[in-house]
Design a protein around this motif. Structure first.
Motif, PDB file in Angstrom:
ATOM      1  N   SER A   1       0.679  -1.303  -0.045  1.00 49.96           N
ATOM      2  CA  SER A   1       0.057  -0.086  -0.023  1.00 49.96           C
ATOM      3  C   SER A   1       0.784   1.223   0.148  1.00 49.96           C
ATOM      4  O   SER A   1       2.206   1.113   0.582  1.00 49.96           O
ATOM      5  N   GLY A   2       0.396   2.357  -0.655  1.00 48.16           N
ATOM      6  CA  GLY A   2       1.167   3.489  -0.923  1.00 48.16           C
ATOM      7  C   GLY A   2       0.299   4.931  -0.948  1.00 48.16           C
ATOM      8  O   GLY A   2      -0.923   4.620  -0.980  1.00 48.16           O
ATOM      9  N   MET A   3       0.787   5.807  -1.217  1.00 49.66           N
ATOM     10  CA  MET A   3       0.107   7.134  -1.439  1.00 49.66           C
ATOM     11  C   MET A   3      -0.567   7.550  -2.785  1.00 49.66           C
ATOM     12  O   MET A   3      -1.418   8.345  -2.924  1.00 49.66           O
ATOM     13  N   GLY A   4      -0.437   6.478  -3.531  1.00 52.32           N
ATOM     14  CA  GLY A   4      -0.882   6.988  -4.944  1.00 52.32           C
ATOM     15  C   GLY A   4      -0.359   5.785  -6.006  1.00 52.32           C
ATOM     16  O   GLY A   4       0.430   4.807  -5.951  1.00 52.32           O
ATOM     17  N   GLU A   5      -0.931   5.797  -7.402  1.00 53.15           N
ATOM     18  CA  GLU A   5      -0.572   4.759  -8.546  1.00 53.15           C
ATOM     19  C   GLU A   5       0.863   4.902  -8.700  1.00 53.15           C
ATOM     20  O   GLU A   5       1.749   4.044  -9.254  1.00 53.15           O
ATOM     21  N   LEU A   6       1.473   6.512  -8.752  1.00 50.24           N
ATOM     22  CA  LEU A   6       2.929   6.675  -9.299  1.00 50.24           C
ATOM     23  C   LEU A   6       3.655   5.839  -8.138  1.00 50.24           C
ATOM     24  O   LEU A   6       4.915   5.499  -8.574  1.00 50.24           O
ATOM     25  N   HIS A   7       3.180   6.229  -6.890  1.00 45.16           N
ATOM     26  CA  HIS A   7       4.093   5.639  -5.737  1.00 45.16           C
ATOM     27  C   HIS A   7       4.283   4.067  -5.877  1.00 45.16           C
ATOM     28  O   HIS A   7       5.669   3.683  -5.809  1.00 45.16           O
ATOM     29  N   LEU A   8       3.179   3.687  -6.109  1.00 44.61           N
ATOM     30  CA  LEU A   8       3.401   1.968  -6.322  1.00 44.61           C
ATOM     31  C   LEU A   8       4.069   1.505  -7.590  1.00 44.61           C
ATOM     32  O   LEU A   8       4.834   0.585  -7.648  1.00 44.61           O
ATOM     33  N   GLU A   9       3.848   2.410  -8.564  1.00 46.77           N
ATOM     34  CA  GLU A   9       4.522   1.993  -9.865  1.00 46.77           C
ATOM     35  C   GLU A   9       6.046   2.061  -9.574  1.00 46.77           C
ATOM     36  O   GLU A   9       6.742   1.226 -10.268  1.00 46.77           O
ATOM     37  N   ILE A  10       6.574   3.045  -8.719  1.00 50.04           N
ATOM     38  CA  ILE A  10       7.783   3.227  -8.686  1.00 50.04           C
ATOM     39  C   ILE A  10       8.431   2.203  -7.859  1.00 50.04           C
ATOM     40  O   ILE A  10       9.400   1.666  -8.069  1.00 50.04           O
ATOM     41  N   ILE A  11       7.752   1.780  -6.804  1.00 51.42           N
ATOM     42  CA  ILE A  11       8.105   0.819  -5.820  1.00 51.42           C
ATOM     43  C   ILE A  11       8.116  -0.782  -6.487  1.00 51.42           C
ATOM     44  O   ILE A  11       9.268  -1.320  -6.446  1.00 51.42           O
ATOM     45  N   VAL A  12       7.203  -0.935  -7.397  1.00 46.73           N
ATOM     46  CA  VAL A  12       7.195  -2.045  -8.405  1.00 46.73           C
ATOM     47  C   VAL A  12       8.812  -1.919  -9.469  1.00 46.73           C
ATOM     48  O   VAL A  12       9.288  -3.006  -9.393  1.00 46.73           O
ATOM     49  N   ASP A  13       8.779  -1.158  -9.861  1.00 45.32           N
ATOM     50  CA  ASP A  13       9.937  -0.727 -10.949  1.00 45.32           C
ATOM     51  C   ASP A  13      11.207  -1.096 -10.162  1.00 45.32           C
ATOM     52  O   ASP A  13      12.104  -1.501 -10.624  1.00 45.32           O
ATOM     53  N   ARG A  14      11.195  -0.576  -8.858  1.00 50.67           N
ATOM     54  CA  ARG A  14      12.542  -0.679  -8.103  1.00 50.67           C
ATOM     55  C   ARG A  14      12.707  -2.101  -7.367  1.00 50.67           C
ATOM     56  O   ARG A  14      13.780  -2.620  -7.746  1.00 50.67           O
TER      57      ARG A  14
END
Length: 696
Positions: free
Chosen positions: A451-464
């Motif tokens: 869980s995170g603060m928004g779509e971009l936040h989670l997108e960056i997490i998955v990319d990392r």
């Protein structure tokens, strides 16, 4: 090893603003003009020093706050460049907690935009003194006076220019310094590196005199000595004016406003002077206050190197070579290489491995960090964001850092068996770094929900996860972080009695549950008299209720905004135990919630769409079709700005919708506003879908 700087000559400052106002560009220019960098790095080329993550370079945005140290006029300036995107608001929150002052950046065209207002309120919360810098004065539509007025009106700030621009848009050539009453021109051919100081041009003189008079008047309102001179019509000395502005700025009663065009290197050196002249050193601010071993024992730590150590960990960063880097702000005393220190937040001793002065992702070894300084530590395995580090013999706990709760989640799973262990390790490391990133296992579906603060936040997490940690990971469509609450107050009684041959279980409580104001969370009280339930059993009841609230009885979502008051009950001298009362609290609370009636809550987002006026109709219709409410509309520089409240569940993929609706000419920002009731028919569908997913 860094040279010791007198604490009066230290400035811990942040650069904060709405996305795309030019924060990283300003920071890059600061590094260039102070000699820290000999080549300018540009955000759009992916070469900005402060945007060191590969995701930042590819997207041209700042994701993580980056710290660096530089020097100007014999002053040490620790600069933190913060993200502007609302998904990374935790980076701003934790930076403001440890900064002494900040530069609030505004776009000369966009003015006071939503995230600029958010970070301004965050700075208010922590009482951080600030100066304003109106950037992009060379852009078409730049309007210095309008933005100053917006800062006054929309942010309620006493914003007063200490410079005014010479020209604007393509004709922006320099600034008039109202303190020294001189014109400063920047040579375009030399990329703004060459500066000419001249007399103020005749046509600009009346405007400059009026602006200087206003500055004198506003400063004199904050200073009795200057007020006398103002009434007598006597011009103040330069040092008097600078000192008065500095005092009023530190006390939060005055916001000096500067301007420039950082990309063209204009106005940045004057900004550096303002940081040194107007923003506080650690000794200009009140000493930090914490609590001792007793919760009501207030302790004060003055910013001196001979005081006991008190430092706050404000950021954790994973480094593939160094392991775990802990960023700290030292408030008092000294932190030395190899020192044995104490983490008072978790009650564990820690040993300092190595100390570093940070320059984004580069580092310079240090022997010691002194009071007022910011640096990074290797070796603090037990330390997380918000933890206090102190001397083992002088223990203190400083106020921690509060972070907003995540509003969006996504299910992830490893692609192969080999990736499973790597995924668990990587998620643990990322959760250590980011307090707004939460990981939990879904027992029903055997998936991991991040869980995170928004779509971009989670997108960056998955990319990392894929790039940084080399984990093969599959992610599903993002899910909304719904909440549950009760509809009405209920008085209830529950008795837990269990007899199984040996020692039985007995717990009895009479209690009341009632809904509270949105955002108030969970509150627990008791009015039990005569020792009918002991303190330890009341604590067990509370633990049971908290456990039950983690997965509510309506749809299994966490419960919020409830007050529980235990009024009476009874115990058995043999069969009562903490476990019995814990079970009583859990089961009784569940029964009472069903009797009170339940409703589902969803995150409501504050959405602001900016687009050319001809697209107003399609955008409005589209937002309304998403259960959105239009709450405001205004025109600005041939564009319309629409503000709406829209449920997060309806906003997935909205970026591509806006591009399609506006032929690529529209932009939008979105931030969490509050939780609101989900319409009954939609709530029932959500519950049904959730149950169906659990059966698979």
């Amino acid at each position: 090893m860094s040279k010791a700087t007198p604490i009066e000559h230290i400035r811990n400052v942040g650069v904060m603003a709405h996305i795309d106002a030019g924060k990283t560009t300003v920071t890059e220019r600061i590094l260039f003009f102070t000699g820290k960098r000999h080549k300018l790095g540009e955000v759009h080329d992916g070469e900005a020093k402060m945007d060191w993550m590969i995701q930042e370079q590819e997207r041209g945005i700042t994701i993580t706050s980056a710290a660096t140290t530089t020097y100007w006029r014999d002053h040490r300036i620790n600069v933190i460049d913060t993200p502007g995107h609302v998904d990374f608001t935790a980076e701003v929150e934790r930076s403001l907690r440890v900064l002494d002052g900040t530069v609030a950046l505004f776009c000369a065209v966009g003015g006071v935009q939503p995230q600029a207002e958010t970070v301004w309120r965050q700075a208010d919360k922590y009482g951080v003194p600030r100066i304003a810098f109106i950037n992009k004065m060379d852009r078409t539509g730049a309007d210095f006076e309008r933005v100053v007025e917006e800062i006054r009106q929309e942010l309620g700030a006493n914003a007063v220019p200490v410079v005014i621009p010479i020209g604007a848009e393509g004709d922006f050539r320099g600034i008039v310094d109202l303190i020294d009453m001189k014109a400063i021109y920047y040579d375009d051919a030399a990329a703004g590196a060459a500066v000419r100081e001249e007399s103020i041009p005749e046509d600009l003189l009346p405007q400059a005199r009026a602006a200087a008079a206003l500055m004198f008047e506003r400063v004199s309102e904050q200073d009795i000595h200057l007020m006398e001179k103002f009434i007598e019509g006597v011009a103040p000395e330069r040092d008097e004016m600078v000192s008065a502005i500095r005092r009023a700025t530190i006390e939060g009663r005055f916001i000096p406003v500067l301007c420039g065009a950082a990309f063209k290197n204009k106005g940045v050196r004057r900004l550096l002077d303002a940081i040194v002249d107007f923003l506080p050193s650690p000794v200009d601010l009140p000493p930090v206050i914490g609590v001792g071993s007793e919760a009501d024992q207030e302790l004060i730590r003055h910013p001196r190197i001979d005081a006991p150590l008190a430092a706050l960990a404000f950021k954790i960063q994973s480094d593939r070579h160094m392991g775990k880097l802990t960023y700290v702000r030292v408030y008092s005393g000294v932190l030395e290489n190899g020192a044995q220190i104490y983490n008072s937040s978790v009650g564990k001793p820690q040993r300092v491995g190595r100390l570093f002065e940070m320059h984004a992702n580069d580092r310079e070894p240090l022997d010691v960090l002194r009071a007022g300084e910011v640096g990074a530590v290797v070796g603090l395995a037990e330390t997380l964001t918000g933890h206090t580090l102190c001397s083992p013999n002088h223990r203190i706990v400083l106020e921690s850092i509060e972070f907003p709760a995540p509003v969006i989640g996504v299910a992830v799973r490893a692609e192969s068996r080999d990736d499973r262990d790597k995924l668990s390790h990587a998620l643990h490391r990322l959760a250590e770094e980011d307090p707004t990133f939460v990981v939990r296992a879904n027992q029903e579906t055997s998936e991991v929900i991040i869980s995170g603060m928004g779509e971009l936040h989670l997108e960056i997490i998955v990319d990392r996860l894929r790039r940084e940690f080399g984990v093969g990971v599959i992610s599903d469509r993002p899910q909304v972080a719904y909440r549950e609450t009760i509809l009405a107050p209920v008085d209830h009684e529950y008795k837990h009695v269990k007899q199984t041959g040996g020692r039985g279980q007995y717990a009895h409580m009479v209690f009341r549950i009632e809904p509270t104001a949105p955002g108030s969370g969970f509150q627990f009280e008791d009015t039990v008299t005569g020792g009918r339930i002991t303190r330890e059993y009341l604590a067990a009841i509370q633990r049971g209720i908290v456990e039950e609230m983690a997965a509510g009885p309506y749809a299994g979502f966490p419960m919020v905004d409830i007050l529980v008051t235990v009024e009476d009950g009874s115990m058995h001298e043999v069969d009562s135990s903490e476990q019995a009362f814990r079970t009583c609290g859990r089961m009784g609370f569940r029964e009472a919630c069903r009797a009170a009636g339940l409703e589902l809550l969803e995150p409501l987002m504050n959405v602001e769409v900016t687009a050319p006026e001809e697209y107003t109709g399609p955008i409005t219709g589209n937002l309304c079709s998403k259960r959105g409410r239009i709450v405001g509309m205004e025109s600005r520089a041939n564009a319309v700005i629409l503000r709406a409240m829209v449920p997060l569940a309806e906003m997935f993929g909205y970026a591509s919708e806006v591009r399609s609706l506006t032929s690529g000419r529209g932009t939008f920002t979105m931030q969490f506003e509050h939780y609101e009731t989900v319409p009954y028919s939609i709530a029932e569908q959500i519950v049904e879908d959730r149950r169906a997913a659990g059966k698979k």
